[in-house]
Design a protein around this motif. Structure first.
Motif, PDB file in Angstrom:
ATOM      1  N   VAL A 160       4.026  -1.783 -19.708  1.00  0.00           N
ATOM      2  CA  VAL A 160       3.662  -0.791 -18.814  1.00  0.00           C
ATOM      3  C   VAL A 160       4.473  -0.848 -17.689  1.00  0.00           C
ATOM      4  CG1 VAL A 160       1.878  -0.305 -17.164  1.00  0.00           C
ATOM      5  CG2 VAL A 160       1.193  -0.567 -19.533  1.00  0.00           C
ATOM      6  N   SER A 161       4.965   0.197 -16.996  1.00  0.00           N
ATOM      7  CA  SER A 161       5.622   0.184 -15.725  1.00  0.00           C
ATOM      8  C   SER A 161       4.932   0.848 -14.595  1.00  0.00           C
ATOM      9  CB  SER A 161       7.207   0.999 -15.928  1.00  0.00           C
ATOM     10  OG  SER A 161       6.753   2.503 -16.039  1.00  0.00           O
ATOM     11  N   VAL A 162       5.204   0.000 -13.265  1.00  0.00           N
ATOM     12  CA  VAL A 162       4.626   0.624 -12.045  1.00  0.00           C
ATOM     13  C   VAL A 162       5.862   0.387 -11.121  1.00  0.00           C
ATOM     14  CG1 VAL A 162       2.274  -0.060 -12.728  1.00  0.00           C
ATOM     15  CG2 VAL A 162       3.741  -1.693 -11.207  1.00  0.00           C
ATOM     16  N   ALA A 163       5.600   1.341  -9.936  1.00  0.00           N
ATOM     17  CA  ALA A 163       6.816   1.026  -8.890  1.00  0.00           C
ATOM     18  C   ALA A 163       6.147   0.350  -7.919  1.00  0.00           C
ATOM     19  CB  ALA A 163       6.851   2.464  -8.298  1.00  0.00           C
ATOM     20  N   ALA A 164       7.277  -0.467  -7.363  1.00  0.00           N
ATOM     21  CA  ALA A 164       7.026  -1.340  -6.148  1.00  0.00           C
ATOM     22  C   ALA A 164       6.584  -0.798  -4.661  1.00  0.00           C
ATOM     23  CB  ALA A 164       8.215  -2.286  -6.241  1.00  0.00           C
ATOM     24  N   ASP A 165       6.894   0.492  -4.604  1.00  0.00           N
ATOM     25  CA  ASP A 165       6.610   1.052  -3.364  1.00  0.00           C
ATOM     26  C   ASP A 165       5.372   1.941  -3.513  1.00  0.00           C
ATOM     27  OD1 ASP A 165       7.561   3.136  -4.920  1.00  0.00           O
ATOM     28  OD2 ASP A 165       9.082   3.846  -3.432  1.00  0.00           O
ATOM     29  N   GLY A 180       9.908  -2.941  -1.090  1.00  0.00           N
ATOM     30  CA  GLY A 180       8.699  -3.758  -1.661  1.00  0.00           C
ATOM     31  C   GLY A 180       8.538  -4.996  -0.713  1.00  0.00           C
ATOM     32  N   LEU A 181       9.585  -5.348  -0.007  1.00  0.00           N
ATOM     33  CA  LEU A 181       9.386  -6.432   0.801  1.00  0.00           C
ATOM     34  C   LEU A 181       8.849  -5.982   2.525  1.00  0.00           C
ATOM     35  CD1 LEU A 181      12.361  -8.838  -0.094  1.00  0.00           C
ATOM     36  CD2 LEU A 181      10.130  -8.792  -0.999  1.00  0.00           C
ATOM     37  N   LEU A 182       8.720  -4.725   2.506  1.00  0.00           N
ATOM     38  CA  LEU A 182       8.331  -4.268   3.938  1.00  0.00           C
ATOM     39  C   LEU A 182       6.701  -4.718   4.085  1.00  0.00           C
ATOM     40  CD1 LEU A 182      10.059  -0.670   3.826  1.00  0.00           C
ATOM     41  CD2 LEU A 182      10.353  -2.671   5.366  1.00  0.00           C
ATOM     42  N   PRO A 183       6.385  -5.079   5.305  1.00  0.00           N
ATOM     43  CA  PRO A 183       4.959  -5.601   5.605  1.00  0.00           C
ATOM     44  C   PRO A 183       4.008  -4.501   5.373  1.00  0.00           C
ATOM     45  CG  PRO A 183       6.223  -5.468   7.539  1.00  0.00           C
ATOM     46  CD  PRO A 183       7.184  -5.043   6.554  1.00  0.00           C
ATOM     47  N   LEU A 184       2.779  -4.859   4.717  1.00  0.00           N
ATOM     48  CA  LEU A 184       1.895  -3.839   4.667  1.00  0.00           C
ATOM     49  C   LEU A 184       0.544  -4.627   4.957  1.00  0.00           C
ATOM     50  CD1 LEU A 184       0.882  -0.866   4.342  1.00  0.00           C
ATOM     51  CD2 LEU A 184       0.569  -1.425   1.746  1.00  0.00           C
ATOM     52  N   GLY A 185      -0.237  -4.509   5.963  1.00  0.00           N
ATOM     53  CA  GLY A 185      -1.317  -5.373   6.251  1.00  0.00           C
ATOM     54  C   GLY A 185      -1.070  -6.804   6.308  1.00  0.00           C
ATOM     55  N   ASP A 186      -1.610  -7.692   5.531  1.00  0.00           N
ATOM     56  CA  ASP A 186      -1.378  -9.171   5.501  1.00  0.00           C
ATOM     57  C   ASP A 186      -0.504  -9.595   4.497  1.00  0.00           C
ATOM     58  OD1 ASP A 186      -3.132  -8.691   3.431  1.00  0.00           O
ATOM     59  OD2 ASP A 186      -4.598 -10.155   3.951  1.00  0.00           O
ATOM     60  N   THR A 187       0.034  -8.529   3.708  1.00  0.00           N
ATOM     61  CA  THR A 187       1.056  -8.858   2.663  1.00  0.00           C
ATOM     62  C   THR A 187       2.248  -8.116   2.759  1.00  0.00           C
ATOM     63  OG1 THR A 187       1.401  -9.426   0.311  1.00  0.00           O
ATOM     64  CG2 THR A 187      -0.096  -7.627   0.880  1.00  0.00           C
ATOM     65  N   THR A 188       2.917  -7.676   1.558  1.00  0.00           N
ATOM     66  CA  THR A 188       3.937  -6.617   1.669  1.00  0.00           C
ATOM     67  C   THR A 188       3.785  -5.457   0.647  1.00  0.00           C
ATOM     68  OG1 THR A 188       5.179  -7.785  -0.128  1.00  0.00           O
ATOM     69  CG2 THR A 188       5.738  -8.552   2.108  1.00  0.00           C
ATOM     70  N   LEU A 189       4.350  -4.660   0.559  1.00  0.00           N
ATOM     71  CA  LEU A 189       4.188  -3.547  -0.448  1.00  0.00           C
ATOM     72  C   LEU A 189       4.066  -4.184  -1.655  1.00  0.00           C
ATOM     73  CD1 LEU A 189       6.382  -0.536   0.792  1.00  0.00           C
ATOM     74  CD2 LEU A 189       4.102  -0.482   0.697  1.00  0.00           C
ATOM     75  N   LEU A 190       5.124  -4.976  -2.174  1.00  0.00           N
ATOM     76  CA  LEU A 190       5.120  -5.493  -3.162  1.00  0.00           C
ATOM     77  C   LEU A 190       3.918  -6.537  -3.649  1.00  0.00           C
ATOM     78  CD1 LEU A 190       6.700  -6.344  -5.982  1.00  0.00           C
ATOM     79  CD2 LEU A 190       7.877  -7.973  -4.856  1.00  0.00           C
ATOM     80  N   GLY A 191       3.418  -7.115  -2.560  1.00  0.00           N
ATOM     81  CA  GLY A 191       2.315  -8.209  -2.539  1.00  0.00           C
ATOM     82  C   GLY A 191       0.865  -7.169  -3.113  1.00  0.00           C
ATOM     83  N   HIS A 192       1.040  -5.923  -2.528  1.00  0.00           N
ATOM     84  CA  HIS A 192      -0.184  -5.221  -3.050  1.00  0.00           C
ATOM     85  C   HIS A 192      -0.096  -4.744  -4.255  1.00  0.00           C
ATOM     86  CE1 HIS A 192      -2.473  -4.385   0.785  1.00  0.00           C
ATOM     87  NE2 HIS A 192      -1.639  -4.439   1.444  1.00  0.00           N
ATOM     88  N   GLU A 239      -4.819   9.716  -2.240  1.00  0.00           N
ATOM     89  CA  GLU A 239      -3.508   9.950  -3.481  1.00  0.00           C
ATOM     90  C   GLU A 239      -3.165   8.484  -4.031  1.00  0.00           C
ATOM     91  OE1 GLU A 239      -1.191  10.327  -5.843  1.00  0.00           O
ATOM     92  OE2 GLU A 239      -2.045  12.336  -5.140  1.00  0.00           O
ATOM     93  N   PRO A 240      -3.703   8.454  -5.217  1.00  0.00           N
ATOM     94  CA  PRO A 240      -3.438   6.918  -5.857  1.00  0.00           C
ATOM     95  C   PRO A 240      -2.157   6.653  -5.872  1.00  0.00           C
ATOM     96  CG  PRO A 240      -4.363   8.709  -7.536  1.00  0.00           C
ATOM     97  CD  PRO A 240      -4.370   9.172  -6.017  1.00  0.00           C
ATOM     98  N   PHE A 241      -1.166   7.453  -5.992  1.00  0.00           N
ATOM     99  CA  PHE A 241       0.361   7.346  -6.235  1.00  0.00           C
ATOM    100  C   PHE A 241       1.323   7.694  -5.033  1.00  0.00           C
ATOM    101  CE2 PHE A 241      -1.508   8.252 -10.410  1.00  0.00           C
ATOM    102  CZ  PHE A 241      -1.230   7.194 -10.948  1.00  0.00           C
ATOM    103  N   PHE A 242       0.456   7.645  -4.027  1.00  0.00           N
ATOM    104  CA  PHE A 242       1.378   7.900  -2.780  1.00  0.00           C
ATOM    105  C   PHE A 242       2.392   6.754  -2.704  1.00  0.00           C
ATOM    106  CE2 PHE A 242       2.323   6.342   1.677  1.00  0.00           C
ATOM    107  CZ  PHE A 242       2.329   7.701   2.168  1.00  0.00           C
ATOM    108  N   ASN A 243       3.545   7.033  -2.553  1.00  0.00           N
ATOM    109  CA  ASN A 243       4.694   6.130  -2.473  1.00  0.00           C
ATOM    110  C   ASN A 243       5.429   6.092  -1.033  1.00  0.00           C
ATOM    111  OD1 ASN A 243       6.088   8.486  -3.422  1.00  0.00           O
ATOM    112  ND2 ASN A 243       7.739   7.418  -3.909  1.00  0.00           N
TER     113      ASN A 243
END
Length: 208
Positions: free
Chosen positions: A97-102, A24-36, A183-187
């Motif tokens: 509700v549960s969601v995944a951080a990745d 979740g702490l890996l960078p993705l764009g201007d934030t992280t996976l978890l940030g998204h 794919e909306p649940f691409f992890n």
């Protein structure tokens, strides 16, 4: 549409295919996976909690409470769901509700559709269409009754780890999310997945 149902973000896995650490702490764009994930989830729910093990201070920047698994030895996503249920029960909530951080691209109407689509079922799991496998459950994206937390705790203590086995005991509904451009649940499980997620994020930004 925002509801007041609380949510747990599941980040307690070992990330073995990514080489360990917090995906979740890996960078993705201007934030992280978890940030998204947080940005996508916040408009849909009330309070949020992060399920993660180890030193909670590494998530301080996100301003969320952190709860660890109450079941030892990394018992999988159900242990995170249980941790979220226990946290929600302390606040008087009836469901969580549960969601995944990745999984940074899940639907922006996930919570509303899970709640509506479960019908008379006590549990609802998201599902998507796979070209080869057909309808596929997304077991980390669910709508869970807090009243089942003791049942879930007992099952985990007995060694159960498979989400589908436990949810099937309780007649879980599947809510299909279909018709999306991506794919909306691409992890993200591997470095290659992370590169693909970055390309997907760039594409989505360009479309806006």
């Amino acid at each position: 549409m925002r509801s007041q149902i609380p949510a747990v973000i599941l980040a307690g896995g070992l990330s073995s295919r990514m080489g360990g650490g917090d995906k979740g702490l890996l960078p993705l764009g201007d934030t992280t996976l978890l940030g998204h994930v947080i940005d996508r989830l916040r408009p849909q729910v009330g309070d949020m909690v992060l399920n993660a093990n180890g030193d909670a201070s590494r998530f301080d920047a996100y301003g969320l409470p952190v709860v660890a698994d109450g079941i030892a030895d990394y018992a999988g996503p159900l242990a995170g769901v249980l941790a979220g249920m226990d946290w929600a029960a302390e606040r008087g909530a009836t469901h969580i509700v549960s969601v995944a951080a990745d999984t940074p691209f899940f639907p922006t109407d996930l919570v509303a559709r899970l709640g509506q689509g479960r019908g008379d079922a006590v549990i609802a799991l998201a599902a998507s269409m796979d070209p080869k496998r057909g309808q596929v459950r997304q077991p980390t994206f669910g709508f869970w009754p807090v009243a089942l937390r003791d049942d879930l705790r007992a099952a985990l203590q007995d060694g159960l780890r498979k989400v589908v086995i436990w949810t099937s005991r309780h007649g879980a509904a599947e809510v299909l999310f279909d018709g999306y451009a991506m794919e909306p649940f691409f992890n993200v499980n591997t470095p290659e997945d992370l590169e693909q997620a970055r390309a997907m994020a760039a594409c989505a930004k360009a479309i806006k």
